[in-house]
Design an enzyme around this catalytic site. Structure first.
Site, PDB file in Angstrom:
ATOM      1  N   CYS A  76       0.849  -1.202   0.000  1.00 15.53           N
ATOM      2  CA  CYS A  76       0.000   0.000   0.000  1.00 15.53           C
ATOM      3  C   CYS A  76       0.876   1.242   0.000  1.00 15.53           C
ATOM      4  O   CYS A  76       1.931   1.272   0.628  1.00 15.53           O
ATOM      5  CB  CYS A  76      -0.833   0.079   1.286  1.00 15.53           C
ATOM      6  SG  CYS A  76      -1.594  -1.458   1.821  1.00 15.53           S
ATOM      7  N   ASP A  77       0.399   2.257  -0.663  1.00 16.05           N
ATOM      8  CA  ASP A  77       1.029   3.569  -0.523  1.00 16.05           C
ATOM      9  C   ASP A  77      -0.026   4.650  -0.745  1.00 16.05           C
ATOM     10  O   ASP A  77      -0.854   4.520  -1.650  1.00 16.05           O
ATOM     11  CB  ASP A  77       2.176   3.761  -1.518  1.00 16.05           C
ATOM     12  CG  ASP A  77       3.000   4.984  -1.163  1.00 16.05           C
ATOM     13  OD1 ASP A  77       3.761   4.924  -0.183  1.00 16.05           O
ATOM     14  OD2 ASP A  77       2.845   6.025  -1.842  1.00 16.05           O
TER      15      ASP A  77
END
Lengths: 211, 211
Positions: A76-77
């Site tokens: 995730c970012d």
């Protein structure tokens, strides 16, 4: 044997969203040098691709450290795109104050990238990656309210200098998009990516949550 | 002496939102007969006014039971408006299944009403009430996913047969509006209503949350 979900993120907010949504993942934090990942991308990489590539780098780094087994690794970012610039964590109260001076009463786009790697016996058998973009309309805290908010420390360590699921929620007037992606893990997007790699999300729900 | 916030709602989701947002309220549940409140309204009362009047009835019922003191009582009511009809809690898996057959792949409007009563030495000195409307675009769970979701019991006891902050989050593709109002307590709206009765929301933040 069921497929386990490995969350490649140290974010307590992401973990809380997943748990509330019925999944209690294993948490493995990558030591990816995010600046180096971004520096290695072409200069004209669109912001949406930047968050996807960062999510991919984190998922791959974690996957490379896992013992051979069956699992799905989720990277995730999240970043806030405002005035054409991608903004991560402010890190200091002074920087968060500056950001809010620019954000208050305006809108930004919160971009969250996810990369899902499906491993079987330690081998990569499928992957899927995509981003989710959500428009966030920021309220206008009074100067006193902003100082009180900064003093909590909350906005310093989160992408875009605000939370939706904490005290920052008082100062977000509305959004257009997926609220879970703003918190950092987009549930409808993750559901689609899991389906792409052949995993039905409800199979990952824990017995406790679904009893 | 600081003003205390009294949440006139039994909803664990509302309590969780408030706590995450820095306020640890006293919880007092009213025994308002909601059907009777609605029956007493003119038949052409707009849906947005219905949730406000229900919120008001709950706040007033709780306020009448409090010992004389300084506090702010917050009443809440949420319903889903879809196909022109207001929908509360489905109550049974059969009803929730029927609702989802009508909701999947479509949009509804989640209406949340709030009524804020400010009491000083037990006397009502100010009040403010308003609603917040948020468009919710529902995803399309597969028949198997819907059955798994219904079996968790989660959608049976919540307005509109879905949650945003639980397993329902997998099946909400996007919203337009305030996500906290969808969960049942609209933080930006409550911030404005508190200001209308002369209370700065940050004064209600608990020391623990703001340390």
């Amino acid at each position: 044997m069921s497929t386990a979900l490995v969350l490649a993120s140290a974010s307590p907010a992401r973990l809380a969203v997943l748990r509330a949504a019925g999944i209690d993942p294993a948490v493995r934090v990558s030591d990816v040098d995010e600046d180096a990942v971004v520096a290695a991308l072409p200069a004209d990489t669109p912001p949406a691709a930047v968050v996807v590539e960062l999510a991919r780098a984190k998922a791959e780094a974690v996957a490379s450290t896992l013992p051979a087994g069956d699992c799905v690794v989720v990277g995730c970012d999240s970043m806030l795109l405002i005035d054409g610039a991608l903004q991560g964590k402010p890190g200091s109260a002074a920087e968060a104050r500056k950001r809010w001076a620019a954000m208050a009463g305006r809108t930004g786009e919160l971009l969250t990238g996810h990369c899902v790697l499906r491993l079987r016996a330690g081998e990569l058998i499928a992957e899927a990656a995509e981003h989710s973009g959500t428009t966030v309309a920021f309220g206008s805290p009074t100067p006193e309210q902003l100082e009180t908010y900064l003093a909590t420390g909350e906005p310093l360590q989160v992408a875009g200098a605000f939370t939706l699921d904490g005290m920052g929620g008082w100062f977000v007037d509305r959004i257009e998009g997926d609220p879970s992606s703003v918190i950092g893990i987009g549930l409808p997007l993750l559901r689609r990516l899991l389906a792409e790699v052949g995993v039905d999300v409800t199979r990952l729900w824990s017995t406790e949550a679904s009893s």
